[in-house]
Scaffold this active site. Structure first.
Site, PDB file in Angstrom:
ATOM      1  N   GLN A  88      38.104  38.713  37.348  1.00 28.63           N
ATOM      2  CA  GLN A  88      37.700  38.554  35.946  1.00 28.63           C
ATOM      3  C   GLN A  88      38.732  39.096  34.960  1.00 28.63           C
ATOM      4  O   GLN A  88      38.489  39.081  33.762  1.00 28.63           O
ATOM      5  CB  GLN A  88      36.352  39.244  35.702  1.00 28.63           C
ATOM      6  CG  GLN A  88      35.183  38.622  36.438  1.00 28.63           C
ATOM      7  CD  GLN A  88      34.901  37.176  36.011  1.00 28.63           C
ATOM      8  OE1 GLN A  88      35.350  36.726  34.948  1.00 28.63           O
ATOM      9  NE2 GLN A  88      34.182  36.449  36.839  1.00 28.63           N
TER      10      GLN A  88
ATOM     11  N   ASP B 145      39.614  44.109  42.592  1.00 29.71           N
ATOM     12  CA  ASP B 145      39.171  42.720  42.441  1.00 29.71           C
ATOM     13  C   ASP B 145      39.442  42.325  40.995  1.00 29.71           C
ATOM     14  O   ASP B 145      38.720  42.724  40.084  1.00 29.71           O
ATOM     15  CB  ASP B 145      37.684  42.634  42.787  1.00 29.71           C
ATOM     16  CG  ASP B 145      37.096  41.258  42.492  1.00 29.71           C
ATOM     17  OD1 ASP B 145      37.790  40.413  41.891  1.00 29.71           O
ATOM     18  OD2 ASP B 145      35.927  41.039  42.863  1.00 29.71           O
TER      19      ASP B 145
ATOM     20  N   CYS C 147      25.770  36.509  41.760  1.00 28.13           N
ATOM     21  CA  CYS C 147      26.410  36.959  43.011  1.00 28.13           C
ATOM     22  C   CYS C 147      26.640  38.454  43.025  1.00 28.13           C
ATOM     23  O   CYS C 147      27.644  38.932  43.575  1.00 28.13           O
ATOM     24  CB  CYS C 147      27.712  36.235  43.258  1.00 28.13           C
ATOM     25  SG  CYS C 147      27.476  34.493  43.578  1.00 28.13           S
TER      26      CYS C 147
ATOM     27  N   LYS D 157      39.641  30.754  37.905  1.00 24.50           N
ATOM     28  CA  LYS D 157      39.128  31.551  36.793  1.00 24.50           C
ATOM     29  C   LYS D 157      40.244  31.908  35.820  1.00 24.50           C
ATOM     30  O   LYS D 157      40.041  32.689  34.890  1.00 24.50           O
ATOM     31  CB  LYS D 157      38.491  32.838  37.329  1.00 24.50           C
ATOM     32  CG  LYS D 157      37.220  32.607  38.147  1.00 24.50           C
ATOM     33  CD  LYS D 157      36.593  33.932  38.551  1.00 24.50           C
ATOM     34  CE  LYS D 157      35.660  33.803  39.734  1.00 24.50           C
ATOM     35  NZ  LYS D 157      34.327  33.294  39.394  1.00 24.50           N
TER      36      LYS D 157
ATOM     37  N   HIS E 263      30.732  42.287  42.734  1.00 23.66           N
ATOM     38  CA  HIS E 263      30.397  40.920  43.136  1.00 23.66           C
ATOM     39  C   HIS E 263      30.305  40.889  44.668  1.00 23.66           C
ATOM     40  O   HIS E 263      30.974  41.653  45.346  1.00 23.66           O
ATOM     41  CB  HIS E 263      31.533  40.023  42.636  1.00 23.66           C
ATOM     42  CG  HIS E 263      31.329  38.559  42.826  1.00 23.66           C
ATOM     43  ND1 HIS E 263      31.537  37.924  44.022  1.00 23.66           N
ATOM     44  CD2 HIS E 263      30.955  37.584  41.956  1.00 23.66           C
ATOM     45  CE1 HIS E 263      31.310  36.624  43.891  1.00 23.66           C
ATOM     46  NE2 HIS E 263      30.946  36.395  42.640  1.00 23.66           N
TER      47      HIS E 263
HETATM   48  C1  LIG Z   1      34.395  39.906  40.039  1.00 26.25           C
HETATM   49  C2  LIG Z   1      34.466  38.716  40.944  1.00 26.25           C
HETATM   50  N1  LIG Z   1      34.939  38.857  42.182  1.00 26.25           N
HETATM   51  C3  LIG Z   1      35.048  37.825  43.030  1.00 26.25           C
HETATM   52  C4  LIG Z   1      34.651  36.559  42.669  1.00 26.25           C
HETATM   53  C5  LIG Z   1      34.770  35.450  43.662  1.00 26.25           C
HETATM   54  O1  LIG Z   1      35.778  34.564  43.342  1.00 26.25           O
HETATM   55  P1  LIG Z   1      35.913  33.193  44.142  1.00 26.25           P
HETATM   56  O2  LIG Z   1      34.565  32.562  44.137  1.00 26.25           O
HETATM   57  O3  LIG Z   1      36.900  32.403  43.372  1.00 26.25           O
HETATM   58  O4  LIG Z   1      36.385  33.533  45.526  1.00 26.25           O
HETATM   59  C6  LIG Z   1      34.146  36.363  41.370  1.00 26.25           C
HETATM   60  C7  LIG Z   1      33.736  35.030  40.888  1.00 26.25           C
HETATM   61  O5  LIG Z   1      32.732  34.467  41.222  1.00 26.25           O
HETATM   62  C8  LIG Z   1      34.052  37.461  40.509  1.00 26.25           C
HETATM   63  O6  LIG Z   1      33.559  37.314  39.268  1.00 26.25           O
END
Ligand SMILES: Cc1ncc(COP(=O)(O)O)c(C=O)c1O
Ligand SMILES: Cc1ncc(COP(=O)(O)O)c(C=O)c1O
Lengths: 142, 411, 411, 142
Positions: free
Chosen positions: C207, C204, C368, C230, C127
């Protein structure tokens, strides 16, 4: 006794007004600073140890009645204690102010008055400032 | 003493669960509003309602729920723009709070535009949030941090500013209202002097937005920051206002999803502001809460709030002066409802504790403004007002201060 | 098809206002959980209750209300530490979300410890939140960004990692579960290889935390990040876990109130971690909400969640494969409940719209993760599961996909 | 007519399947890119103007039915228009898809079918992508 009177016992106010052990030591000594950034409380301990005993201990600093009275009581109680006794007493006092004290409070003398702090979570840091500083100083001694 | 008041604070308190008969806090005389304000039902319910019925992520289309959440989030932005009289919603960046907003400017704008030998002016009364970012920037860039000292009665003197400004000055950072002294700084005049010298001006409005009208166009500030939680809104949200051209020229801060148009291994194209500065999932529920908070403020009216708090401040000043040995910091009588004081030799921490046992909530310490604290001689006790306070609260404060003097009489 | 399920999702849905008969959303088949999850009553009420009865600022003592708020805030930190099996609460830093947590590491740790010529490894499936910070860091420091490519079925091959790791590698950044492919990466093995090469590993977990047990000690990761929203919690809060020694060695990120011990014009002493990384008023209400969210998760049990979502994923895989022309990305069958797919030549945006009119909420686009999107041939449609979904939801999805094929039949 | 049928009218699907005006122009020309980062929709317009008129206009790109059909309709409608007429039409279409249309839709021809987008806020960006791109291209012409 209201909790406020329990916190500000005469013996605490007495140590605050007429602190024992206030001052500095000549070297050789260990100096340790304790600092509470949110309120500006400050305690500086000077400590000389010999043969596994605290030979002399003094404090300087500025702050509230609790932090200063507590430092005053500490210097009084620690004179001549062995390092092991000192460590044990520190633990006992930390437990006391958090309301976790067990066993006999009578042996504590004046220090027992710090128990009133347990009703005031925001003041626990004040009461323990000098004791944490001593704990760190003792660590330097190994 | 006979003062007439133009507003009935009891009416206002009805809008807050904190003050209700069933509340665990009902008996608390809450005078720590400079730290954070209480929240009206309208704010709490707007947020709950969002979670219950409109919750979705924003901007990354696909379904109707997402569209609704985006709409609410952007409506909050438009509401803030209107509240500050910005030119357009794109001048509003949502952050976690004042601290993050100023860090953003110091890091992203600062590292791009402040060079070795340049100068930044901060005032001696700044909160750490408007101080540390500039200290760090100056050190990083080899720039000079110049301190605009306060007068003995806690004001800023514009002539002193003139002497500090040079052609190397890039920015003047100043709070609108001091969180310790209650000084209301002449920010429009400060911006004007800064601009005349070719410098920009950042206004820290953390203590002002909820208490008097703030108009970024009339002030002509270049950057302005505030926090939701000090303006009857939730934590987790704040605002950076910046002139559009500055946002366009400034590199991004956090990087991640939502702030980028094209990502290839060899090429990045940022999104337009404000998206460029809002990487990741933004504080959506919090933006909805802030929207409701601004509605709450404007429903009373910022002129009415300013007038009432001025009346209550006058009352408080008079009553505080009755307390023997009480030394009040900051200007008198022209000031906001924030009162830092000392009381004889009684340590502020002890004052606060005595007051707390009488259910009067104030704060003691250095109030995240250590250099100012040094100047004032150490820690102080601080009481601070909001729109729901009234004379009864002041009276309770005064009674408790007398009690503290009794307990510590012989100190 | 006869599958037995170990959990009754209807029971779970009762705990969410979103699914109640009076909700505006009741008819929505919500399959956009990778973007954000819905919130249980317990979370919404914990937050409202905090605002109504315990609201105060933290850490800057003075009164009982402030002490209570601090206690709740630190209790949330301790809860997160326990949830992740960290060694101590001081290893938990609250941030706004995953994005900010990773930015913190890339900026503060990265600029201090990654030098010119050093290498950072990111995977092709990341992401933007776990990609852009490293791209920027590499550019700033003159370091090299190495891309760990995925296999054609959307997995990471550990032998490929061995080939990429060198003595100049400082960090491997990898997602626990891909937000597009649903791949569950072998993070413990990855950390072990990274460590063997002298590199650190950042996971990270955006998910994964809400979907399977995450144990930072068993994984032995050095950094781990996730977002509250999430994981059934509110927006505005996320977590950075880092090993204590790393937090101590890392310079602060945002600077301001609460993260500093001594501020003199010529001297700064930072606070200890985690305070060092939490400048300004933190997301207090949000931390309380996250605490309730973790309680919600653990009340069901993470093993039970993992098991049920695996059963539902198996059902979804089978039913998706019935749809003609549907091409599913990512590994089969061993994967998490995130399904990115394309459907003949129908554009994903059109798929999402058709589904939306049938109240099936999915997402379409690049999610993203643009570099991954390029690899997959452009935008995709994505359905993603949470604990409240069941076979009815999958069936509604499948029906709607058939409808999309009818409408766009001749495309 | 359900809202879905209103969105995906036969005329829209027809433009999507058999786009008019697809292609590139030889220079001299103005090229303008329109891009929607969240979904990857892309429209690239090539435009040649002379004597205050659009002499020729083509599009390339990839994306959903709405963005591509809309671009196709745009090229058809814009051929030979004066720059002022073009600007007016852009405004009319932007209003149409947001559900703010006034006046006579009949003059719009095929484009009127884009009105179905107004029920789909998430799709408005798709429908307007090409029109915003043209707007920017016209700005380059001054
Ligand atoms: C794998 C992953 N990393 C990072 C993020 C970013 O999270 P946030 O938008 O809550 O900072 C997301 C969600 O959009 C994600 O799915
Ligand atoms: C003048 C001033 N600036 C900045 C801040 C920091 O605001 P926050 O903690 O919401 O970031 C405060 C409040 O503590 C303040 O009073």
């Amino acid at each position: 006794m209201t909790t406020l009177n329990e916190l500000y016992q005469e013996i605490i106010l007495d140590h605050y007004r007429q602190p024992r052990g206030r001052g500095e030591l000549e070297p050789p000594k260990i100096t340790q600073e304790g600092f509470n950034p949110s309120c500006g409380d400050e305690v500086i301990l000077d400590l000389r140890a010999r043969d596994g005993r605290i030979e002399d201990i003094r404090f300087r600093g500025r702050g509230c009645s609790i932090s200063q009275a507590s430092a005053s009581m500490l210097t009084e109680a620690m004179q001549g204690k062995t390092l092991d006794e000192a460590r044990a007493l520190i633990q006992q006092v930390l437990a006391l102010v958090k309301g976790e004290a067990e066993g006999d409070l009578d042996t504590l003398g004046d220090i027992a008055a710090l128990a009133g702090v347990r009703h005031f979570p925001v003041r626990v840091k004040c009461a323990t400032l000098a004791w944490h500083a001593l704990d760190e100083a003792l660590e330097q001694l190994g | 003493m006979t003062t007439t008041f133009t507003l009935d604070a009891r009416e206002i308190r009805r809008q807050f669960p904190f003050f209700q008969p069933h509340s665990e806090m009902r008996s608390v005389v809450y005078l720590d509003n400079a730290a954070t304000t209480q929240k009206p039902y309208a704010v709490i319910e707007a947020v709950s309602n969002f979670w219950a019925h409109h919750n979705a992520n924003v901007h990354r289309g696909g379904h109707g729920a997402g569209a609704k959440a985006s709409e609410l989030y952007e409506a909050a932005r438009a509401r803030v723009a209107q509240f500050l009289n910005a030119r357009e919603p794109a001048e509003i960046v949502f952050t976690r709070g004042t601290t993050e907003a100023i860090n953003l400017v110091a890091s992203s704008w600062g590292e791009a535009f402040v060079k070795a030998g340049d100068e930044i002016i901060v005032t001696e009364m700044e909160h750490h949030a408007n101080l540390l970012p500039w200290m760090r920037l100056a050190e990083k860039q080899g720039a000079h941090l110049k301190v605009w000292r306060i007068t003995d009665d806690g004001r800023l003197n514009l002539d002193d500013l003139e002497r500090l400004l040079t052609e190397r000055t890039r920015l003047v950072a100043v709070s609108h209202i001091s969180n310790v002294l209650g000084t209301v700084n002449p920010v429009a005049a400060i911006c004007q002097r800064a601009h005349a010298a070719g410098a920009l001006c950042l206004v820290d409005a953390a203590q002002s937005v909820a208490h008097l009208p703030v108009d970024v166009r009339a002030t002509d500030c270049d950057f302005l920051a505030f926090s939701g939680h000090k303006a009857y809104g939730p934590t987790g949200i704040g605002v950076l206002y910046a002139k559009r051209a500055l946002l366009e020229a400034t590199p991004p801060y956090h990087v991640g999803g939502g702030m980028v148009q094209i990502v290839r291994w060899d090429r990045l194209v940022w999104a337009e502001p404000p998206a460029k500065f809002e990487a990741g999932t933004p504080p959506i529920g919090e933006a909805v809460g802030l929207h409701a908070a601004l509605d709450f403020i404007d429903a009373i009216g910022r002129d009415a709030i300013e007038r009432y708090e001025r009346e209550l401040t006058a009352y408080a000043l008079e009553r505080l002066q009755e307390v023997p040995d009480l030394r009040l910091h900051g200007p008198i009588p022209d000031r906001a409802g924030i009162f830092a004081f000392s009381l004889g030799e009684i340590h502020p921490h002890d004052i606060a504790t005595v007051l707390d046992t009488r259910d009067v909530a104030i704060r003691s310490g250095l109030h995240c403004a250590h250099p100012l604290g040094e100047r004032l001689g150490g820690a102080t006790a601080r009481a601070s007002l909001a729109i729901y306070n009234d004379t009864q609260h002041i009276d309770a404060l005064i009674d408790a201060l007398h009690e503290a003097r009794r307990i510590f009489g012989r100190v």
